[in-house]
Design an enzyme around this catalytic site. Structure first.
Site, PDB file in Angstrom:
ATOM      1  N   PHE A 136     -13.221   1.880 -11.157  1.00  0.00           N
ATOM      2  CA  PHE A 136     -12.342   0.737 -10.886  1.00  0.00           C
ATOM      3  C   PHE A 136     -12.202   0.560  -9.381  1.00  0.00           C
ATOM      4  CE2 PHE A 136      -8.270  -1.352 -10.090  1.00  0.00           C
ATOM      5  CZ  PHE A 136      -8.409  -2.472 -10.882  1.00  0.00           C
ATOM      6  N   ASP A 221     -13.709   5.328  -2.416  1.00  0.00           N
ATOM      7  CA  ASP A 221     -12.528   4.547  -2.761  1.00  0.00           C
ATOM      8  C   ASP A 221     -11.398   5.532  -3.056  1.00  0.00           C
ATOM      9  OD1 ASP A 221     -10.486   3.141  -3.942  1.00  0.00           O
ATOM     10  OD2 ASP A 221     -11.793   1.882  -5.178  1.00  0.00           O
ATOM     11  N   LYS A 250      -2.600   2.135  -2.165  1.00  0.00           N
ATOM     12  CA  LYS A 250      -1.438   2.533  -2.971  1.00  0.00           C
ATOM     13  C   LYS A 250      -0.358   3.374  -2.272  1.00  0.00           C
ATOM     14  CE  LYS A 250      -3.212   1.821  -7.591  1.00  0.00           C
ATOM     15  NZ  LYS A 250      -4.641   1.563  -7.666  1.00  0.00           N
TER      16      LYS A 250
HETATM   17  C1  LIG Z   1      -5.533   0.463  -7.701  1.00  0.00           C
HETATM   18  C2  LIG Z   1      -6.926   0.631  -7.277  1.00  0.00           C
HETATM   19  C3  LIG Z   1      -7.638  -0.414  -6.669  1.00  0.00           C
HETATM   20  C4  LIG Z   1      -7.060  -1.795  -6.502  1.00  0.00           C
HETATM   21  O1  LIG Z   1      -5.902  -1.807  -5.750  1.00  0.00           O
HETATM   22  P1  LIG Z   1      -4.941  -3.112  -5.743  1.00  0.00           P
HETATM   23  O2  LIG Z   1      -3.924  -2.824  -4.699  1.00  0.00           O
HETATM   24  O3  LIG Z   1      -4.375  -3.243  -7.122  1.00  0.00           O
HETATM   25  O4  LIG Z   1      -5.799  -4.270  -5.401  1.00  0.00           O
HETATM   26  C5  LIG Z   1      -8.921  -0.152  -6.250  1.00  0.00           C
HETATM   27  N1  LIG Z   1      -9.476   1.065  -6.397  1.00  0.00           N
HETATM   28  C6  LIG Z   1      -8.824   2.098  -6.966  1.00  0.00           C
HETATM   29  C7  LIG Z   1      -9.478   3.422  -7.076  1.00  0.00           C
HETATM   30  C8  LIG Z   1      -7.531   1.910  -7.435  1.00  0.00           C
HETATM   31  O5  LIG Z   1      -6.883   2.911  -8.034  1.00  0.00           O
END
Ligand SMILES: *Cc1c(COP(=O)(O)O)cnc(C)c1O
Length: 399
Positions: A136, A221, A250
């Site tokens: 994701f 990421d 986050k």
């Molecule tokens: C939450 C998340 C995203 C997206 O972040 P948003 O602030 O919701 O756009 C991307 N990559 C990872 C691994 C995530 O946990």
């Protein structure tokens, strides 16, 4: 307004993408939150691994209040002190180098990483990207094209980029997929939204080596995994497999929206003036919040707390013998209780009835990602209550 009324009005006023959340939260303090009816819960979600200092932490309140009263916004036509201090602080935590771009969210941090990778590919005749199945990376079109979970991605295709998906955790499959025409490999250190799924030991190191051998950029990421969540500042530090590009969001702002993309070595200079931007990115209030988060994590020993309390949580869950519970995954305060079948929704509901907020992340996995200030006692209060929660879920009762 009552919770019931708010939920009804939400349903009319909002797009149906979220459904109607089951609880209206009214306030929070530390790891506790209260709903609109005054019921107290232990918050083991932290707004999806965001509220790193818990709710209402004095350091965050003070930093944000002072900054919003002094200067709330400048745009990037003007610079301000908090953004410079924050970028320098992140560089320091990352070994002293790297160049930073601030965005407002995770997906935007990844858009920056992706644009850097596209530019790098364009300069070097590299035409495709590799990411992991079930991964994701966000909901905007670029990050979405890298998102491996087909049910999220496919309704919005086709996508402009050539992205090839490999099974996560399989170093041989990654090696086979990456050659001299690959611009970048995007990976999470553990797959968060897929259910807090860690790869086999050595996978990140292997990915680093594969990228070194082929010249593909290694993009980590760490939007969910960084800023202390796993007991280190960054999850890549567990294997010391430093990426070429890192995305954060986050937990960084402790609840204020901020994302960051950091590129190391020559990759920090890939953008030319005008190549990228964000009106709100790195705004003074979010930057001040992030500085308070980083300072407090350091001053209060929250990396060690996340590691230690995470172990207590995992051991407590591991010690439960219940037909609904298969085990526990993850690291630090980033865990999944793995269930023996698609019971997560029922367990989430039963946990809520018992006063604990957890997240049915997958049909068979419950996410536990509390504030980094969670105490051992709070962790034990949850693991102590969990057998009865599982019983209640099994019996279809609500606590
Ligand atoms: C939450 C998340 C995203 C997206 O972040 P948003 O602030 O919701 O756009 C991307 N990559 C990872 C691994 C995530 O946990």
């Amino acid at each position: 307004m009552s919770g019931e009324e708010l939920r009804k009005r939400f349903e009319t006023a909002f797009m149906p993408n979220y459904g109607v959340p089951p609880v209206v939260l009214a306030r929070g303090e530390g790891c506790r939150v209260w709903d609109a009816g005054g019921r107290e819960y232990l918050d083991l979600i932290a707004g999806i691994a965001v509220s790193s200092l818990g709710h209402g932490h004095p350091a965050l309140v003070e930093a944000v209040s002072a900054q919003v009263a002094t200067l709330a916004h400048t745009s990037n036509l003007f610079l301000h002190e908090p953004e410079v201090l924050l970028a320098e602080r992140l560089r320091e935590l990352l070994g002293g180098d790297g160049r930073v771009f601030f965005a407002n969210s995770g997906t935007e941090a990844n858009e920056c990483a992706l644009k850097l990778a596209i530019k790098y590919g364009g300069q070097n005749g590299r035409t495709y990207f590799v990411a992991a199945e079930n991964g994701f990376h966000g909901r905007t079109m670029g990050a979405l094209s890298l998102t491996g979970k087909a049910s999220i991605r496919e309704p919005f295709g086709p996508f402009a980029l050539d992205v090839r998906f490999v099974p996560y955790g399989d170093a041989a499959a990654l090696e086979a997929a990456v050659d001299e025409n690959c611009a970048a490999v995007f990976l999470e250190p553990a797959q968060g939204e897929a259910g807090v799924v860690p790869p086999p030991e050595g996978y990140f190191t292997a990915a680093r080596e594969i990228c070194d051998a082929t010249g593909a950029l290694f993009v980590a990421d760490e939007i969910q995994s960084a800023i202390g969540r796993t007991g280190t500042w960054f999850a890549f530090q567990h294997e010391n497999a430093k990426p070429d590009i890192l995305s954060l969001a986050k937990g960084l702002g402790g609840g204020l929206p901020i994302g960051a993309c950091i590129a190391f070595g020559p990759h920090g200079d890939l953008f030319a003036k005008g190549d990228h931007g964000s009106t709100f990115g790195g705004n003074p209030v979010s930057a001040a919040a992030a500085l308070a988060v980083l300072d407090t994590i350091e001053a209060d020993g929250l990396l060690a707390n996340a590691a230690a309390v995470g172990e207590i949580l995992a051991e407590g869950l591991d010690g439960i013998d219940h037909p609904l519970l298969a085990g526990v995954r993850g690291r630090g305060l980033w865990r999944a209780a793995v269930l023996t079948g698609p019971h997560a929704a029922a367990v989430e509901t039963a946990a809520r009835a018992a006063g604990f907020l957890v997240n049915a992340l997958q049909p068979d996995a419950l996410r536990i990602a509390p504030p980094l200030v969670l105490t051992a006692e709070q962790a034990r209060s949850f693991t102590g209550a969990f057998p009865a929660i599982l019983d209640a879920a099994q019996n279809g009762r609500e606590g």
